[in-house]
Design an enzyme around this catalytic site. Structure first.
Site, PDB file in Angstrom:
ATOM      1  N   ASP A  10      33.851  41.950  68.354  1.00  0.00           N
ATOM      2  CA  ASP A  10      32.788  42.617  67.610  1.00  0.00           C
ATOM      3  C   ASP A  10      33.154  42.684  66.131  1.00  0.00           C
ATOM      4  OD1 ASP A  10      31.354  43.094  69.916  1.00  0.00           O
ATOM      5  OD2 ASP A  10      32.221  45.083  70.234  1.00  0.00           O
ATOM      6  N   TYR A  57      44.890  44.970  74.102  1.00  0.00           N
ATOM      7  CA  TYR A  57      44.178  45.633  73.003  1.00  0.00           C
ATOM      8  C   TYR A  57      44.879  46.936  72.643  1.00  0.00           C
ATOM      9  CZ  TYR A  57      40.124  42.694  74.217  1.00  0.00           C
ATOM     10  OH  TYR A  57      39.287  41.637  74.479  1.00  0.00           O
ATOM     11  N   ASP A  59      30.541  52.937  70.694  1.00  0.00           N
ATOM     12  CA  ASP A  59      31.520  52.825  69.616  1.00  0.00           C
ATOM     13  C   ASP A  59      31.003  53.575  68.388  1.00  0.00           C
ATOM     14  OD1 ASP A  59      29.728  51.140  68.232  1.00  0.00           O
ATOM     15  OD2 ASP A  59      30.693  49.317  68.955  1.00  0.00           O
ATOM     16  N   ARG A  85      35.167  49.402  75.108  1.00  0.00           N
ATOM     17  CA  ARG A  85      34.159  50.427  74.814  1.00  0.00           C
ATOM     18  C   ARG A  85      33.724  51.143  76.082  1.00  0.00           C
ATOM     19  NH1 ARG A  85      29.452  47.436  72.050  1.00  0.00           N
ATOM     20  NH2 ARG A  85      30.355  45.693  73.183  1.00  0.00           N
TER      21      ARG A  85
END
Length: 297
Positions: free
Chosen positions: A40, A68, A82, A181
Protein backbone atom coordinates in the site's frame (compact mmCIF):
# COMPACT_ATOMS: atom_id res chain seq x y z
CA UNK A 1 20.88 -4.70 -23.91
CA UNK A 2 19.38 -4.95 -20.42
CA UNK A 3 20.37 -8.11 -18.54
CA UNK A 4 17.64 -10.06 -16.76
CA UNK A 5 17.72 -10.16 -12.99
CA UNK A 6 15.85 -9.81 -9.72
CA UNK A 7 15.99 -6.39 -8.08
CA UNK A 8 15.23 -5.73 -4.40
CA UNK A 9 13.87 -2.24 -3.70
CA UNK A 10 13.05 -0.52 -0.40
CA UNK A 11 9.82 1.33 -1.17
CA UNK A 12 9.34 4.61 0.70
CA UNK A 13 5.98 5.69 2.06
CA UNK A 14 3.65 7.92 0.09
CA UNK A 15 4.09 6.34 -3.33
CA UNK A 16 2.52 3.28 -4.92
CA UNK A 17 4.30 0.09 -5.87
CA UNK A 18 3.45 0.90 -9.49
CA UNK A 19 5.35 4.18 -9.06
CA UNK A 20 8.42 2.13 -8.09
CA UNK A 21 7.95 -0.12 -11.13
CA UNK A 22 7.68 2.96 -13.37
CA UNK A 23 10.87 4.46 -11.92
CA UNK A 24 12.66 1.14 -12.37
CA UNK A 25 11.60 0.97 -16.01
CA UNK A 26 13.10 4.41 -16.60
CA UNK A 27 16.29 3.62 -14.67
CA UNK A 28 16.89 0.35 -16.55
CA UNK A 29 15.57 1.51 -19.91
CA UNK A 30 13.07 -1.29 -20.35
CA UNK A 31 9.33 -1.83 -20.15
CA UNK A 32 9.81 -5.40 -18.96
CA UNK A 33 9.61 -4.92 -15.20
CA UNK A 34 7.22 -6.80 -12.93
CA UNK A 35 6.72 -7.28 -9.19
CA UNK A 36 6.12 -10.16 -6.77
CA UNK A 37 3.45 -8.44 -4.67
CA UNK A 38 2.63 -4.81 -3.97
CA UNK A 39 2.60 -2.64 -0.87
CA UNK A 40 0.00 0.00 0.00
CA UNK A 41 1.14 3.63 -0.45
CA UNK A 42 1.28 4.02 3.34
CA UNK A 43 3.55 1.00 3.72
CA UNK A 44 7.32 0.89 3.26
CA UNK A 45 9.78 -1.87 2.67
CA UNK A 46 10.69 -4.71 0.39
CA UNK A 47 9.51 -5.01 -3.18
CA UNK A 48 10.90 -7.86 -5.30
CA UNK A 49 11.05 -6.82 -8.95
CA UNK A 50 11.88 -8.85 -12.03
CA UNK A 51 13.78 -7.26 -14.91
CA UNK A 52 13.43 -8.51 -18.50
CA UNK A 53 13.26 -12.33 -18.67
CA UNK A 54 13.50 -12.64 -14.89
CA UNK A 55 9.87 -11.51 -14.68
CA UNK A 56 9.12 -15.16 -15.43
CA UNK A 57 10.51 -16.07 -12.00
CA UNK A 58 8.11 -13.83 -10.09
CA UNK A 59 5.36 -16.44 -10.10
CA UNK A 60 7.64 -18.67 -8.00
CA UNK A 61 8.35 -15.84 -5.51
CA UNK A 62 4.94 -14.23 -5.05
CA UNK A 63 3.66 -17.03 -2.80
CA UNK A 64 6.60 -16.94 -0.38
CA UNK A 65 6.05 -16.19 3.29
CA UNK A 66 6.77 -12.68 4.53
CA UNK A 67 7.90 -10.67 7.55
CA UNK A 68 6.36 -7.35 8.57
CA UNK A 69 7.01 -4.83 11.32
CA UNK A 70 3.87 -2.86 12.13
CA UNK A 71 2.27 -0.47 14.59
CA UNK A 72 -1.28 -1.24 15.72
CA UNK A 73 -3.44 1.44 17.30
CA UNK A 74 -5.99 0.03 19.74
CA UNK A 75 -8.92 2.25 20.72
CA UNK A 76 -10.25 3.32 17.33
CA UNK A 77 -11.67 1.47 14.35
CA UNK A 78 -11.47 2.97 10.85
CA UNK A 79 -13.17 2.46 7.50
CA UNK A 80 -9.99 1.13 5.94
CA UNK A 81 -8.50 -0.70 8.96
CA UNK A 82 -5.55 1.69 8.73
CA UNK A 83 -4.73 5.32 9.49
CA UNK A 84 -5.82 6.54 6.07
CA UNK A 85 -9.49 5.81 6.75
CA UNK A 86 -12.11 7.69 8.73
CA UNK A 87 -12.59 6.75 12.38
CA UNK A 88 -15.85 4.84 12.79
CA UNK A 89 -15.71 4.06 16.52
CA UNK A 90 -13.81 5.20 19.60
CA UNK A 91 -13.48 3.23 22.80
CA UNK A 92 -14.20 4.87 26.16
CA UNK A 93 -11.52 5.39 28.77
CA UNK A 94 -12.68 2.46 30.89
CA UNK A 95 -12.47 0.01 28.00
CA UNK A 96 -9.01 1.22 27.07
CA UNK A 97 -7.80 0.96 30.68
CA UNK A 98 -8.97 -2.67 30.69
CA UNK A 99 -6.63 -3.60 27.82
CA UNK A 100 -4.07 -5.56 29.83
CA UNK A 101 -0.97 -7.27 28.51
CA UNK A 102 -2.60 -10.61 29.34
CA UNK A 103 -5.67 -9.81 27.23
CA UNK A 104 -3.46 -8.67 24.34
CA UNK A 105 -1.47 -11.91 24.57
CA UNK A 106 -4.67 -13.95 24.51
CA UNK A 107 -5.98 -11.98 21.53
CA UNK A 108 -2.76 -12.47 19.61
CA UNK A 109 -2.79 -16.20 20.38
CA UNK A 110 -6.20 -16.42 18.73
CA UNK A 111 -4.79 -14.74 15.62
CA UNK A 112 -1.74 -17.02 15.38
CA UNK A 113 -1.18 -20.30 13.61
CA UNK A 114 -3.55 -21.43 10.86
CA UNK A 115 -6.48 -18.99 10.96
CA UNK A 116 -9.47 -18.01 8.84
CA UNK A 117 -9.13 -14.31 7.99
CA UNK A 118 -11.57 -11.94 6.29
CA UNK A 119 -9.41 -9.53 4.24
CA UNK A 120 -9.81 -5.81 4.68
CA UNK A 121 -12.58 -4.46 2.45
CA UNK A 122 -10.12 -1.88 1.13
CA UNK A 123 -7.97 -4.43 -0.68
CA UNK A 124 -6.99 -5.30 -4.23
CA UNK A 125 -9.10 -8.45 -4.22
CA UNK A 126 -11.48 -8.52 -7.16
CA UNK A 127 -15.24 -8.76 -6.68
CA UNK A 128 -17.17 -9.35 -9.91
CA UNK A 129 -14.19 -8.08 -11.88
CA UNK A 130 -13.66 -4.90 -9.84
CA UNK A 131 -11.12 -4.17 -7.10
CA UNK A 132 -12.67 -4.18 -3.64
CA UNK A 133 -11.12 -0.82 -2.79
CA UNK A 134 -12.73 0.77 -5.86
CA UNK A 135 -16.13 -0.52 -4.76
CA UNK A 136 -15.65 0.82 -1.23
CA UNK A 137 -14.57 4.23 -2.51
CA UNK A 138 -17.66 4.28 -4.72
CA UNK A 139 -19.80 3.85 -1.61
CA UNK A 140 -20.75 0.23 -2.27
CA UNK A 141 -20.91 -2.41 0.43
CA UNK A 142 -18.27 -5.11 0.11
CA UNK A 143 -18.24 -8.48 1.86
CA UNK A 144 -15.16 -10.54 1.20
CA UNK A 145 -14.93 -14.25 1.88
CA UNK A 146 -12.68 -15.54 4.62
CA UNK A 147 -9.48 -17.23 3.50
CA UNK A 148 -7.11 -19.58 5.25
CA UNK A 149 -3.74 -18.03 6.14
CA UNK A 150 -0.93 -18.90 8.52
CA UNK A 151 0.58 -16.50 11.05
CA UNK A 152 3.71 -18.22 12.35
CA UNK A 153 4.87 -15.31 14.52
CA UNK A 154 2.87 -12.42 15.98
CA UNK A 155 4.83 -10.80 18.76
CA UNK A 156 4.63 -7.47 20.61
CA UNK A 157 7.93 -5.58 20.63
CA UNK A 158 6.81 -2.47 22.51
CA UNK A 159 3.65 -1.03 24.09
CA UNK A 160 2.77 2.64 24.53
CA UNK A 161 -0.33 3.93 26.34
CA UNK A 162 -2.04 7.32 26.17
CA UNK A 163 -5.44 8.77 27.06
CA UNK A 164 -7.09 7.66 23.82
CA UNK A 165 -5.63 4.24 23.24
CA UNK A 166 -2.78 1.77 23.16
CA UNK A 167 -0.09 1.48 20.50
CA UNK A 168 1.68 -1.80 19.86
CA UNK A 169 4.82 -2.26 17.79
CA UNK A 170 4.65 -5.82 16.50
CA UNK A 171 6.49 -8.24 14.22
CA UNK A 172 4.58 -10.72 12.09
CA UNK A 173 5.77 -13.70 10.05
CA UNK A 174 2.97 -14.93 7.82
CA UNK A 175 1.96 -16.74 4.69
CA UNK A 176 1.32 -14.92 1.45
CA UNK A 177 -2.16 -13.39 1.35
CA UNK A 178 -2.24 -12.41 5.01
CA UNK A 179 -3.52 -8.89 5.66
CA UNK A 180 -1.77 -7.15 8.55
CA UNK A 181 -4.54 -4.53 8.58
CA UNK A 182 -7.00 -7.34 9.21
CA UNK A 183 -4.89 -8.57 12.13
CA UNK A 184 -5.02 -5.05 13.63
CA UNK A 185 -8.79 -4.88 13.06
CA UNK A 186 -9.44 -8.33 14.54
CA UNK A 187 -7.21 -7.80 17.57
CA UNK A 188 -9.06 -4.56 18.34
CA UNK A 189 -12.40 -6.33 17.89
CA UNK A 190 -11.35 -9.16 20.22
CA UNK A 191 -10.42 -6.60 22.90
CA UNK A 192 -13.65 -4.68 22.37
CA UNK A 193 -11.93 -1.37 21.66
CA UNK A 194 -11.40 -1.40 17.90
CA UNK A 195 -8.05 -1.34 16.18
CA UNK A 196 -6.29 -0.21 13.05
CA UNK A 197 -2.84 -0.12 11.49
CA UNK A 198 -0.77 3.07 11.66
CA UNK A 199 2.55 1.86 10.20
CA UNK A 200 3.68 -1.12 8.14
CA UNK A 201 7.09 -2.17 6.88
CA UNK A 202 7.83 -5.38 4.97
CA UNK A 203 11.33 -6.65 5.64
CA UNK A 204 11.37 -10.11 4.04
CA UNK A 205 9.82 -12.07 1.18
CA UNK A 206 10.94 -15.69 1.33
CA UNK A 207 14.77 -15.66 1.18
CA UNK A 208 14.97 -12.00 0.10
CA UNK A 209 15.73 -9.46 2.83
CA UNK A 210 15.36 -5.69 3.07
CA UNK A 211 19.05 -5.45 4.07
CA UNK A 212 19.97 -6.21 0.45
CA UNK A 213 17.54 -3.71 -1.11
CA UNK A 214 18.34 -0.42 -2.82
CA UNK A 215 16.42 2.82 -2.35
CA UNK A 216 14.39 4.41 -5.12
CA UNK A 217 17.11 7.08 -5.36
CA UNK A 218 19.71 4.45 -6.23
CA UNK A 219 17.91 2.54 -8.98
CA UNK A 220 20.20 3.68 -11.80
CA UNK A 221 23.02 1.16 -12.02
CA UNK A 222 21.67 -0.93 -9.16
CA UNK A 223 22.97 -4.49 -9.01
CA UNK A 224 20.49 -7.30 -9.62
CA UNK A 225 20.48 -10.92 -8.56
CA UNK A 226 21.28 -13.29 -11.43
CA UNK A 227 18.25 -15.36 -12.47
CA UNK A 228 19.99 -18.65 -11.63
CA UNK A 229 20.99 -17.41 -8.18
CA UNK A 230 17.51 -16.05 -7.49
CA UNK A 231 15.83 -19.25 -8.65
CA UNK A 232 18.16 -21.37 -6.52
CA UNK A 233 17.13 -19.35 -3.45
CA UNK A 234 13.46 -20.24 -3.83
CA UNK A 235 13.65 -23.62 -5.61
CA UNK A 236 15.81 -26.73 -5.68
CA UNK A 237 18.81 -26.34 -8.01
CA UNK A 238 19.64 -28.97 -10.63
CA UNK A 239 22.90 -28.57 -12.54
CA UNK A 240 22.66 -29.82 -16.12
CA UNK A 241 25.20 -30.30 -18.89
CA UNK A 242 25.33 -28.14 -22.00
CA UNK A 243 23.69 -30.92 -24.01
CA UNK A 244 20.95 -31.35 -21.40
CA UNK A 245 20.40 -27.59 -21.33
CA UNK A 246 19.93 -27.60 -25.10
CA UNK A 247 17.50 -30.51 -24.90
CA UNK A 248 15.42 -28.82 -22.20
CA UNK A 249 15.28 -25.60 -24.19
CA UNK A 250 14.05 -27.58 -27.20
CA UNK A 251 11.26 -29.16 -25.17
CA UNK A 252 12.89 -32.56 -24.78
CA UNK A 253 12.73 -34.56 -21.58
CA UNK A 254 15.73 -35.73 -19.61
CA UNK A 255 14.75 -39.39 -19.51
CA UNK A 256 15.02 -41.09 -16.12
CA UNK A 257 16.58 -38.05 -14.47
CA UNK A 258 13.80 -36.93 -12.11
CA UNK A 259 15.62 -38.21 -9.03
CA UNK A 260 18.30 -35.56 -9.53
CA UNK A 261 15.97 -32.97 -7.99
CA UNK A 262 15.17 -33.07 -4.27
CA UNK A 263 11.84 -31.31 -4.81
CA UNK A 264 9.78 -29.69 -7.53
CA UNK A 265 9.58 -27.31 -9.23
CA UNK A 266 13.35 -27.06 -9.63
CA UNK A 267 15.75 -24.63 -11.29
CA UNK A 268 17.87 -26.10 -14.09
CA UNK A 269 21.24 -24.34 -14.32
CA UNK A 270 23.65 -24.67 -17.26
CA UNK A 271 27.45 -25.06 -16.91
CA UNK A 272 27.96 -21.37 -17.70
CA UNK A 273 25.79 -20.41 -14.69
CA UNK A 274 22.76 -19.33 -16.72
CA UNK A 275 19.26 -20.38 -15.77
CA UNK A 276 17.89 -22.77 -18.39
CA UNK A 277 14.40 -22.81 -16.93
CA UNK A 278 12.12 -24.41 -14.38
CA UNK A 279 11.69 -28.16 -14.54
CA UNK A 280 9.05 -30.53 -13.18
CA UNK A 281 8.81 -34.29 -12.76
CA UNK A 282 7.07 -36.20 -15.54
CA UNK A 283 7.06 -39.78 -14.32
CA UNK A 284 10.75 -40.64 -14.06
CA UNK A 285 11.73 -37.80 -16.40
CA UNK A 286 12.61 -34.11 -16.07
CA UNK A 287 10.76 -31.70 -18.33
CA UNK A 288 11.01 -27.93 -18.59
CA UNK A 289 7.77 -26.09 -17.83
CA UNK A 290 9.25 -22.61 -18.20
CA UNK A 291 12.27 -21.73 -20.31
CA UNK A 292 14.28 -18.58 -19.75
CA UNK A 293 15.39 -16.53 -22.76
CA UNK A 294 18.86 -17.75 -23.67
CA UNK A 295 21.54 -15.40 -22.36
CA UNK A 296 24.60 -14.31 -24.30
CA UNK A 297 27.69 -14.82 -22.15
Amino acid sequence: MVSPGILLVDKPGGITSHDVVARTRRAFGTRKVGHAGTLDPMATGLLVLGIEGATRLLTYIVGADKTYFATIRLGQATTTDDAEGEITARADAGSIAAVSDERITAGIAGLSGAISQVPSAVSAIKVDGRRAYDLVRAGESVELKAREVTVSRFAVLERRDDAEGVELDVVVDCSSGTYIRALARDLGAHLGVGGHLTALRRTRIGPFDIADAVTTDDLAGAATIEPADAAALVLTRVDVSADEARDLRHGKRLVGQADRAESFPAAAVAPDGSLVGIVERRGADLKSTMNMPEETR
